[in-house]
Design a protein around this motif. Structure first.
Motif, PDB file in Angstrom:
ATOM      1  N   LYS A  86      37.633  45.765  29.065  1.00 21.58           N
ATOM      2  CA  LYS A  86      38.821  46.169  29.726  1.00 21.58           C
ATOM      3  C   LYS A  86      38.450  47.850  29.758  1.00 21.58           C
ATOM      4  O   LYS A  86      38.586  48.453  30.916  1.00 21.58           O
ATOM      5  CB  LYS A  86      40.016  46.061  28.953  1.00 21.58           C
ATOM      6  CG  LYS A  86      40.332  44.669  28.947  1.00 21.58           C
ATOM      7  CD  LYS A  86      42.033  44.629  28.670  1.00 21.58           C
ATOM      8  CE  LYS A  86      42.220  43.641  27.285  1.00 21.58           C
ATOM      9  NZ  LYS A  86      43.471  43.544  26.772  1.00 21.58           N
ATOM     10  N   ASP A  90      38.183  49.960  33.596  1.00 21.01           N
ATOM     11  CA  ASP A  90      38.792  51.250  33.845  1.00 21.01           C
ATOM     12  C   ASP A  90      37.748  52.191  34.156  1.00 21.01           C
ATOM     13  O   ASP A  90      37.962  52.913  34.980  1.00 21.01           O
ATOM     14  CB  ASP A  90      39.638  51.593  32.602  1.00 21.01           C
ATOM     15  CG  ASP A  90      40.851  50.903  32.713  1.00 21.01           C
ATOM     16  OD1 ASP A  90      41.087  50.214  33.514  1.00 21.01           O
ATOM     17  OD2 ASP A  90      41.749  50.970  31.411  1.00 21.01           O
ATOM     18  N   SER A  95      40.293  47.869  40.216  1.00 21.67           N
ATOM     19  CA  SER A  95      41.641  47.757  40.295  1.00 21.67           C
ATOM     20  C   SER A  95      42.349  46.578  40.063  1.00 21.67           C
ATOM     21  O   SER A  95      41.962  45.603  40.016  1.00 21.67           O
ATOM     22  CB  SER A  95      42.085  48.375  41.840  1.00 21.67           C
ATOM     23  OG  SER A  95      41.561  47.490  42.678  1.00 21.67           O
ATOM     24  N   TYR A  96      43.700  46.684  39.333  1.00 23.30           N
ATOM     25  CA  TYR A  96      44.336  45.462  38.836  1.00 23.30           C
ATOM     26  C   TYR A  96      45.851  45.717  39.082  1.00 23.30           C
ATOM     27  O   TYR A  96      46.389  46.928  39.011  1.00 23.30           O
ATOM     28  CB  TYR A  96      43.757  45.230  37.726  1.00 23.30           C
ATOM     29  CG  TYR A  96      43.990  46.147  36.495  1.00 23.30           C
ATOM     30  CD1 TYR A  96      45.210  46.714  35.846  1.00 23.30           C
ATOM     31  CD2 TYR A  96      42.855  47.023  36.415  1.00 23.30           C
ATOM     32  CE1 TYR A  96      44.903  47.720  35.082  1.00 23.30           C
ATOM     33  CE2 TYR A  96      42.559  47.859  35.428  1.00 23.30           C
ATOM     34  CZ  TYR A  96      44.023  48.225  34.844  1.00 23.30           C
ATOM     35  OH  TYR A  96      43.893  49.301  33.855  1.00 23.30           O
ATOM     36  N   ASP A  97      46.683  44.948  39.415  1.00 24.52           N
ATOM     37  CA  ASP A  97      48.023  45.144  39.439  1.00 24.52           C
ATOM     38  C   ASP A  97      48.806  45.343  38.043  1.00 24.52           C
ATOM     39  O   ASP A  97      49.621  46.212  38.031  1.00 24.52           O
ATOM     40  CB  ASP A  97      48.738  43.951  40.140  1.00 24.52           C
ATOM     41  CG  ASP A  97      48.208  43.903  41.556  1.00 24.52           C
ATOM     42  OD1 ASP A  97      47.771  45.034  42.007  1.00 24.52           O
ATOM     43  OD2 ASP A  97      48.390  42.655  42.130  1.00 24.52           O
ATOM     44  N   ASP A  98      48.537  44.542  37.021  1.00 22.04           N
ATOM     45  CA  ASP A  98      49.007  44.874  35.780  1.00 22.04           C
ATOM     46  C   ASP A  98      48.234  44.197  34.617  1.00 22.04           C
ATOM     47  O   ASP A  98      47.058  43.834  34.782  1.00 22.04           O
ATOM     48  CB  ASP A  98      50.385  43.986  35.835  1.00 22.04           C
ATOM     49  CG  ASP A  98      50.138  42.244  35.977  1.00 22.04           C
ATOM     50  OD1 ASP A  98      49.247  41.978  35.883  1.00 22.04           O
ATOM     51  OD2 ASP A  98      51.021  41.850  36.509  1.00 22.04           O
ATOM     52  N   GLU A  99      48.582  44.564  33.411  1.00 17.79           N
ATOM     53  CA  GLU A  99      47.698  44.211  32.042  1.00 17.79           C
ATOM     54  C   GLU A  99      47.434  42.730  32.158  1.00 17.79           C
ATOM     55  O   GLU A  99      46.102  42.538  31.767  1.00 17.79           O
ATOM     56  CB  GLU A  99      48.708  44.389  30.848  1.00 17.79           C
ATOM     57  CG  GLU A  99      48.614  46.047  30.562  1.00 17.79           C
ATOM     58  CD  GLU A  99      47.159  46.508  30.465  1.00 17.79           C
ATOM     59  OE1 GLU A  99      46.512  45.910  29.686  1.00 17.79           O
ATOM     60  OE2 GLU A  99      46.983  47.536  30.786  1.00 17.79           O
ATOM     61  N   ASN A 100      48.114  41.950  32.583  1.00 23.15           N
ATOM     62  CA  ASN A 100      47.809  40.497  32.789  1.00 23.15           C
ATOM     63  C   ASN A 100      46.472  40.218  33.593  1.00 23.15           C
ATOM     64  O   ASN A 100      45.671  39.253  33.252  1.00 23.15           O
ATOM     65  CB  ASN A 100      48.992  39.381  33.403  1.00 23.15           C
ATOM     66  CG  ASN A 100      50.103  39.131  32.275  1.00 23.15           C
ATOM     67  OD1 ASN A 100      49.723  39.552  30.862  1.00 23.15           O
ATOM     68  ND2 ASN A 100      51.129  38.860  32.847  1.00 23.15           N
ATOM     69  N   GLU A 101      46.659  40.806  34.767  1.00 23.51           N
ATOM     70  CA  GLU A 101      45.514  40.825  35.816  1.00 23.51           C
ATOM     71  C   GLU A 101      44.330  41.287  35.177  1.00 23.51           C
ATOM     72  O   GLU A 101      43.028  40.703  35.255  1.00 23.51           O
ATOM     73  CB  GLU A 101      45.777  41.486  37.022  1.00 23.51           C
ATOM     74  CG  GLU A 101      44.910  41.033  38.111  1.00 23.51           C
ATOM     75  CD  GLU A 101      44.952  41.625  39.502  1.00 23.51           C
ATOM     76  OE1 GLU A 101      44.051  41.629  40.466  1.00 23.51           O
ATOM     77  OE2 GLU A 101      46.164  42.284  39.620  1.00 23.51           O
ATOM     78  N   LYS A 102      44.382  42.517  34.535  1.00 25.75           N
ATOM     79  CA  LYS A 102      43.331  43.172  33.844  1.00 25.75           C
ATOM     80  C   LYS A 102      42.596  42.404  32.661  1.00 25.75           C
ATOM     81  O   LYS A 102      41.394  42.241  32.560  1.00 25.75           O
ATOM     82  CB  LYS A 102      43.822  44.553  33.182  1.00 25.75           C
ATOM     83  CG  LYS A 102      42.666  45.239  32.383  1.00 25.75           C
ATOM     84  CD  LYS A 102      43.190  46.487  31.843  1.00 25.75           C
ATOM     85  CE  LYS A 102      42.234  47.565  31.194  1.00 25.75           C
ATOM     86  NZ  LYS A 102      42.738  48.762  30.610  1.00 25.75           N
ATOM     87  N   GLU A 103      43.564  41.628  31.993  1.00 29.04           N
ATOM     88  CA  GLU A 103      43.075  40.582  30.861  1.00 29.04           C
ATOM     89  C   GLU A 103      42.395  39.480  31.515  1.00 29.04           C
ATOM     90  O   GLU A 103      41.253  39.163  30.938  1.00 29.04           O
ATOM     91  CB  GLU A 103      44.157  40.076  30.231  1.00 29.04           C
ATOM     92  CG  GLU A 103      44.097  39.242  29.278  1.00 29.04           C
ATOM     93  CD  GLU A 103      43.813  40.260  27.534  1.00 29.04           C
ATOM     94  OE1 GLU A 103      42.831  39.516  26.922  1.00 29.04           O
ATOM     95  OE2 GLU A 103      44.292  41.032  27.583  1.00 29.04           O
TER      96      GLU A 103
END
Length: 170
Positions: A86, A90, A95-103
């Motif tokens: 993670k 960064d 890019s990602y929309d929210d923490e769930n997508e990042k996860e």
């Protein structure tokens, strides 16, 4: 006696320190070309240093990045730390929309590393020079001839200087 060696071999000392600086610059350039910079920790913490002992001079290049071996040698498949991935996401500016997508992205990358090891096919595809490992060997080999020549020249110069300083009588 460390000081004596450094003072007597002034040209050599300059040459070996220059080579260290050139290698660090070369390593940084190759890391850039391989697109292997995320946080910049490895890139910026590379440092050269020449150490003298009684009978040898060693040029040592260090880094604060404990993952330097994985970057240089790659690794067999393993399931990596998702938190570390993670941070890498960064650092790379993915890019990602929210923490769930990042996860989810991090977990998918981890699964890919567990399947393919490092470098992954995707990592190689992102490289600017089609290389993703051996940044150290690549640069050392590319500079070997010029480095050897400048060391030989420097030692020759120092030996000339030593003979010039010897008393002139026989």
């Amino acid at each position: 006696s460390k000081r004596i060696m450094k003072n007597v071999l002034k040209t050599f000392d300059r040459a070996i320190n220059d080579i260290g600086k050139k290698l660090v610059k070369g390593f940084r350039g190759e890391l850039e070309d391989q697109n292997s910079i995320a946080t910049g920790k490895l890139f910026f913490s590379l440092k050269e240093n020449v150490e003298y002992n009684i009978d040898e001079a060693s040029m040592i290049i260090t880094t604060d990045a404990d993952y330097v071996d994985v970057v240089n040698d790659g690794s067999k498949p393993f399931f990596p730390n998702v938190t570390a991935i993670k941070k890498w996401i960064d650092a790379k500016g993915i890019s990602y929309d929210d923490e769930n997508e990042k996860e989810l992205i991090a977990y998918n990358i981890a699964k890919k590393i567990a399947r393919e090891g490092l470098p992954s096919r995707g990592g190689i595809a992102e490289s600017n020079n089609n290389r993703k490992t051996k940044f150290i060997e690549q640069v050392v080999e590319a500079y070997r001839r010029t480095n050897d020549n400048s060391i030989h020249k420097a030692i020759g110069q120092d030996i000339d200087n030593i003979f010039k300083q010897l008393p002139k009588q026989i």
